[in-house]
Design an enzyme around this catalytic site. Structure first.
Site, short mmCIF file in Angstrom:
data_model
loop_
_atom_site.label_atom_id
_atom_site.label_comp_id
_atom_site.label_asym_id
_atom_site.label_seq_id
_atom_site.Cartn_x
_atom_site.Cartn_y
_atom_site.Cartn_z
N TRP A 122 0.83 -1.21 0.00
CA TRP A 122 0.00 0.00 0.00
C TRP A 122 0.86 1.25 0.00
O TRP A 122 0.52 2.25 -0.65
CB TRP A 122 -0.98 0.00 1.17
CG TRP A 122 -2.05 -1.04 0.98
CD1 TRP A 122 -2.27 -2.13 1.76
CD2 TRP A 122 -3.01 -1.10 -0.09
NE1 TRP A 122 -3.31 -2.87 1.24
CE2 TRP A 122 -3.79 -2.27 0.12
CE3 TRP A 122 -3.30 -0.30 -1.19
CZ2 TRP A 122 -4.82 -2.65 -0.74
CZ3 TRP A 122 -4.33 -0.67 -2.05
CH2 TRP A 122 -5.07 -1.82 -1.82
N ASP B 50 -1.27 6.56 6.95
CA ASP B 50 -2.38 5.74 6.48
C ASP B 50 -2.69 4.77 7.63
O ASP B 50 -1.87 3.92 7.98
CB ASP B 50 -1.92 4.98 5.23
CG ASP B 50 -2.99 4.05 4.67
OD1 ASP B 50 -4.00 3.81 5.35
OD2 ASP B 50 -2.80 3.56 3.53
N LYS C 79 -12.90 -1.46 7.53
CA LYS C 79 -12.30 -2.49 8.39
C LYS C 79 -12.84 -2.34 9.82
O LYS C 79 -13.57 -3.21 10.28
CB LYS C 79 -10.78 -2.40 8.34
CG LYS C 79 -10.26 -2.58 6.90
CD LYS C 79 -8.84 -2.19 6.77
CE LYS C 79 -8.41 -1.90 5.35
NZ LYS C 79 -8.54 -3.01 4.41
N1 PMP Z 1 -4.05 1.49 2.62
C1 PMP Z 1 -4.15 0.40 3.40
C2 PMP Z 1 -3.23 0.26 4.58
C3 PMP Z 1 -5.11 -0.58 3.10
O1 PMP Z 1 -5.22 -1.66 3.88
C4 PMP Z 1 -5.95 -0.40 1.98
C5 PMP Z 1 -7.03 -1.38 1.60
N2 PMP Z 1 -7.18 -2.47 2.25
C6 PMP Z 1 -5.79 0.74 1.20
C7 PMP Z 1 -4.83 1.66 1.55
C8 PMP Z 1 -6.66 0.99 0.00
O2 PMP Z 1 -7.89 1.35 0.49
P1 PMP Z 1 -9.17 1.62 -0.40
O3 PMP Z 1 -9.57 0.31 -0.97
O4 PMP Z 1 -10.12 2.16 0.62
O5 PMP Z 1 -8.81 2.62 -1.43
#
Ligand code: PMP
Length: 356
Positions: free
Chosen positions: A98, A165, A189
């Protein structure tokens, strides 16, 4: 009984789901929550309550704004550099898939300095915080790496705002908001259904910029700029009420330490399974594990699924197995998982794992 170990959208508290079901056809004004104007007084109260609960739960100081957005954490990969851009140099810790995606998006808006990376060890480890960092607009970190199962527990003193994040650890463990310039999280989550993104930002970092309206933080402060994901906001407010009723973030963290501790202990003692991450960097919420053999991992996943334990597959980019233990996962779910792992280990002594 089904236990859902999904990394997200993840398990939500059952009492909240029941409440939502009971209220679905008629919410206060005699219409469904999904038919109600986001400008109505009834809906405005929900948003106010949601913000008030979040501020209490996370002890968010008044000099921080709370924004309710859409586009997921992914849109924040762009909105952060667009909005915090002063010099056009941004520092990132490259700690997982991520953060890698966040880096790729930030490059559209400036120069990215990778202040540390564990890519070379396939993100099994966390890059260290940089000793010193200056001449950048912010330092970005993914506090809990959902896919790899690592987490930071200590923050350095930096001269630059830290942007984090917190998609997979918000409300699961204490986060000292005032140490950060900005925090963001997708809701799906620990907060509620997908479709809602939270941004918590120190007000002095909100600068009016020449950006399209939706993309400017300044346009979202203390107002709903456009139609938000009303259903997600409504459920999130109920989930936060549940968290408060259960004793707040402190209670959630205590439970998550207990749940993950039990599971890590079982993995460390297992003759077949092992945790992918070792030591202090282990996440409380996302726990990748494996037998070391892809086919046996898949066999276990099927074996567990047949016993009501679902979504134990690792992220599609890394494979293996992963158990996500968010706030709404009860201790009984973890105990059941451990029992089923023991059962699988036992059966494996008699039959080939591949046939179970
Ligand atoms: N950052 C993290 C730490 C994640 O776990 C996730 C998705 N699981 C994301 C970003 C991407 O999130 P989204 O699908 O809400 O765009």
């Amino acid at each position: 009984m089904i236990y859902n170990f999904s990394a997200g959208p993840g398990v939500l508290p059952e009492p909240v789901l029941r409440e939502v079901q009971a209220e679905f056809l008629s919410y206060k004004q005699g219409v469904s929550i999904v038919e109600m104007s986001h400008r109505s007084d009834t809906f405005a109260t929900i948003v106010e309550q949601l913000e008030a609960r979040l501020r209490r739960l996370m002890q968010i100081p008044d000099d921080y704004a709370v924004l309710f957005l859409q586009g997921g954490a992914t849109l924040q990969f762009s909105m952060v550099p667009m909005n915090l851009r002063e010099s056009g140099r941004f520092a990132y810790l490259d700690s997982g898939i991520w953060s890698k995606k966040a880096i790729a998006d930030a490059k559209h808006y400036g120069d990215v300095v990778v202040a540390g990376s564990s890519a070379a060890v396939k993100y099994r480890d966390l890059p260290a915080w940089p000793e010193t960092i200056s001449d950048v607009d912010y330092l970005h970190v993914t506090l809990n790496n959902t896919i790899e199962g690592t987490r930071y527990t200590k923050l350095p003193d930096t001269g630059v705002p830290i942007v984090a994040d917190v998609s997979s650890n918000i409300l699961a463990e204490a986060i000292d908001v005032k140490r950060y310039g900005l925090l963001y999280a997708g809701a799906q989550k620990n907060i509620g259904p997908a479709g809602l993104t939270l941004v918590i930002i120190r007000r002095d970092l909100i600068v009016d910029r020449d950006l399209p309206s939706y993309l400017a933080y300044s346009k979202h402060v203390d107002t709903l700029l456009n139609t938000p994901s009303t259903f997600s906001l409504y459920v999130a407010e109920r989930v936060l009420a549940w968290v408060e009723g259960e004793g707040g973030v402190e209670a959630m963290e205590r439970r998550n330490v207990e749940k993950s501790g039990l599971f890590y202990d079982a993995l460390d003692a297992s003759p077949l399974f092992h945790a992918v991450v070792s030591g202090k960097q282990r996440s409380l919420t996302n726990i990748p594990f494996t037998t070391g053999d892809a086919e046996t991992d898949r066999a276990f996943q099927r074996f567990a699924e047949a016993r009501g334990l679902i979504e134990l597959g690792g992220h599609r980019s890394v494979g293996g197995l992963r158990a996500s233990l968010y706030n709404a996962m009860p201790l009984e779910g973890v105990k059941r998982l451990i029992d089923v792992m023991h059962e699988f280990e036992q059966e494996g002594q008699d039959v080939s794992y591949k046939n179970v």
